[in-house]
Design a protein around this motif. Structure first.
Motif, mmCIF file in Angstrom:
data_model
loop_
_atom_site.group_PDB
_atom_site.id
_atom_site.type_symbol
_atom_site.label_atom_id
_atom_site.label_comp_id
_atom_site.label_asym_id
_atom_site.label_seq_id
_atom_site.Cartn_x
_atom_site.Cartn_y
_atom_site.Cartn_z
ATOM 1 N N ILE A 227 47.683 48.333 37.173
ATOM 2 C CA ILE A 227 47.574 48.818 38.590
ATOM 3 C C ILE A 227 48.744 48.310 39.330
ATOM 4 N N ALA A 228 49.325 47.300 39.168
ATOM 5 C CA ALA A 228 50.347 46.665 39.891
ATOM 6 C C ALA A 228 51.613 47.572 39.803
ATOM 7 N N ARG A 229 51.916 48.124 38.594
ATOM 8 C CA ARG A 229 52.935 49.139 38.182
ATOM 9 C C ARG A 229 52.896 50.277 39.136
ATOM 10 N N ARG A 230 51.746 50.643 39.934
ATOM 11 C CA ARG A 230 51.630 51.913 40.584
ATOM 12 C C ARG A 230 51.584 51.586 41.996
ATOM 13 N N LEU A 231 51.222 50.465 42.457
ATOM 14 C CA LEU A 231 51.165 50.112 44.006
ATOM 15 C C LEU A 231 52.402 49.816 44.672
ATOM 16 N N PRO A 232 52.845 50.252 45.712
ATOM 17 C CA PRO A 232 54.041 50.366 46.440
ATOM 18 C C PRO A 232 54.499 48.838 46.898
ATOM 19 N N ARG A 233 53.580 47.968 47.108
ATOM 20 C CA ARG A 233 53.748 46.797 47.974
ATOM 21 C C ARG A 233 52.673 45.690 47.343
ATOM 22 N N VAL A 234 52.870 45.351 46.320
ATOM 23 C CA VAL A 234 51.900 44.381 45.739
ATOM 24 C C VAL A 234 52.361 42.947 45.118
ATOM 25 N N THR A 235 51.636 41.966 45.499
ATOM 26 C CA THR A 235 51.889 40.562 44.993
ATOM 27 C C THR A 235 50.762 40.267 44.079
ATOM 28 N N SER A 236 51.068 39.531 43.075
ATOM 29 C CA SER A 236 50.361 39.346 42.051
ATOM 30 C C SER A 236 50.081 37.695 41.939
ATOM 31 N N HIS A 237 48.795 37.128 41.554
ATOM 32 C CA HIS A 237 48.767 35.734 41.274
ATOM 33 C C HIS A 237 47.695 35.461 40.060
ATOM 34 N N VAL A 238 47.997 34.644 39.336
ATOM 35 C CA VAL A 238 47.087 34.093 38.136
ATOM 36 C C VAL A 238 46.689 32.713 38.567
ATOM 37 N N PHE A 239 45.401 32.537 38.300
ATOM 38 C CA PHE A 239 44.854 31.218 38.323
ATOM 39 C C PHE A 239 44.690 30.411 37.028
ATOM 40 N N ASP A 240 45.358 29.556 36.918
ATOM 41 C CA ASP A 240 45.243 28.892 35.625
ATOM 42 C C ASP A 240 43.846 28.103 35.551
ATOM 43 N N GLY A 241 43.430 28.168 34.230
ATOM 44 C CA GLY A 241 41.821 27.709 33.908
ATOM 45 C C GLY A 241 40.642 28.407 34.508
ATOM 46 N N VAL A 242 40.784 29.432 35.049
ATOM 47 C CA VAL A 242 39.736 30.495 35.716
ATOM 48 C C VAL A 242 39.777 31.727 34.958
ATOM 49 N N GLY A 243 38.524 32.291 34.985
ATOM 50 C CA GLY A 243 38.085 33.346 34.490
ATOM 51 C C GLY A 243 37.698 34.638 35.423
ATOM 52 N N HIS A 244 36.978 35.433 34.899
ATOM 53 C CA HIS A 244 36.747 36.783 35.666
ATOM 54 C C HIS A 244 35.872 36.367 37.073
ATOM 55 N N MET A 245 35.070 35.323 36.864
ATOM 56 C CA MET A 245 34.348 35.055 37.927
ATOM 57 C C MET A 245 35.052 34.287 39.044
ATOM 58 N N GLY A 246 36.140 34.136 39.085
ATOM 59 C CA GLY A 246 36.919 33.299 40.035
ATOM 60 C C GLY A 246 36.646 33.194 41.467
ATOM 61 N N PRO A 247 36.188 34.207 42.097
ATOM 62 C CA PRO A 247 35.762 34.220 43.496
ATOM 63 C C PRO A 247 34.380 33.412 43.590
ATOM 64 N N ILE A 248 33.643 33.257 42.666
ATOM 65 C CA ILE A 248 32.378 32.845 42.696
ATOM 66 C C ILE A 248 32.440 31.266 42.134
ATOM 67 N N THR A 249 33.216 31.097 41.029
ATOM 68 C CA THR A 249 33.366 29.708 40.437
ATOM 69 C C THR A 249 34.484 28.996 41.225
ATOM 70 N N HIS A 250 35.310 29.570 41.594
ATOM 71 C CA HIS A 250 36.387 28.841 42.149
ATOM 72 C C HIS A 250 36.853 29.399 43.532
ATOM 73 N N PRO A 251 36.157 29.361 44.383
ATOM 74 C CA PRO A 251 35.990 30.063 45.805
ATOM 75 C C PRO A 251 37.181 29.581 46.517
ATOM 76 N N ASP A 252 37.297 28.053 46.673
ATOM 77 C CA ASP A 252 38.492 27.509 47.352
ATOM 78 C C ASP A 252 39.681 27.750 46.858
ATOM 79 N N ALA A 253 40.069 27.756 45.445
ATOM 80 C CA ALA A 253 41.507 28.502 45.117
ATOM 81 C C ALA A 253 41.692 29.837 45.494
ATOM 82 N N VAL A 254 40.685 30.867 45.317
ATOM 83 C CA VAL A 254 40.938 32.125 45.688
ATOM 84 C C VAL A 254 41.041 32.125 47.231
ATOM 85 N N ALA A 255 40.410 31.290 47.832
ATOM 86 C CA ALA A 255 40.346 31.571 49.537
ATOM 87 C C ALA A 255 41.904 31.248 49.841
#
Length: 265
Positions: A227-255
């Protein structure tokens, strides 16, 4: 027909934003992230069709079209100015679609692991067969109308936390009752029913975009990268030690990452 839409708001800040939850979730899952964002936002969240207190998809056409139409109705109710959007998993695919199809209405788009597999299937001929192999137990259970086995398989593939048998019975029943939603997602997620991969479509999303993912997620990296390869203005971030449910399991980090991104928009 657009079903009844149940929506709620978190906060009362001057900057409106729309939040779209994952499959088998509901709008309330954004509470933790909204609290972490502080008082700058009013976060509007709605229940997807067949979820929470919203009405059911009527089975006509493509279900993703209905989910997107519901998002647009919520945006209409918020106002006419462009707004920030955040989505998680299936909800992130709706956010991406809004950014492409309704770019003038989107100030920025943040996506945590959008499960829009069509781009990586187009880029990597091995991904589709591998994904089909890895989800064969889910497909077999759905084909056999064994909704509990399908929900168990889906939970095993995507969720973090307690094992299926340790999840409260009410929560298991909620997922079992809605598991066909996952199968109905395939025309868009797998087959690109909206034609977003057509030449020039992704280029319409000219607003700032943020793609987030968890380092322990099963399929996040290749899908996010496609998806990133196709978007004109994209920033990416990967959370160490976090899985697919990050917004629920790690809301502070995602926020924190989303807050920094919004401050730069």
């Amino acid at each position: 027909m657009i079903p009844h839409i149940h929506a709620r708001t978190f906060g009362s800040g001057p900057r409106p934003a729309l939040a779209i939850h994952c499959s088998l979730g509901h709008s309330g899952v954004w509470r933790g992230l909204a609290q972490s964002m502080g008082d700058g936002l009013t976060l509007h969240a709605y229940d997807l069709p067949n979820h929470g207190k919203s009405g059911d998809w009527d089975g006509q056409g493509v279900m993703h079209d209905t989910a997107t139409a519901m998002a647009l109705k919520v945006m209409d109710d918020i106002g006419t100015e462009p707004i920030d959007i955040i989505g998680h998993s299936f909800g992130a695919t709706v956010a991406l679609r809004l950014a492409i199809e309704h770019a003038p209405r989107v100030r920025s788009v943040a996506m945590y692991e959008p499960v829009y597999f069509a781009p990586i299937i187009a880029d990597d001929p091995d991904f589709g067969p591998n994904y089909k192999r890895d989800t064969a137990d889910f497909d077999a259970a759905i084909d056999a109308s064994d909704t509990e086995a399908a929900a168990r398989a889906f939970n095993r593939a995507w969720a973090e936390g307690p094992a299926w048998d340790d999840i409260p019975a009410q929560s298991r029943a909620y997922m079992v009752d809605r598991i066909h939603f996952v199968r109905h997602s395939a025309p868009f997620l797998i087959d690109d029913s909206a034609g977003l991969l057509a030449p020039g479509r992704f280029e319409q999303a000219t607003m700032p975009a943020l793609l987030m993912g968890g380092a322990t997620s099963r399929w996040a990296a290749p899908v996010n990268n496609a998806i990133a390869r196709r978007l004109p203005r994209v920033t990416s971030h990967v959370f160490d030690g976090v899985g697919h449910m990050g917004p629920i399991t790690h809301p502070d980090a995602v926020a924190q990452v989303w807050h920094t991104f919004l401050n730069a928009v």
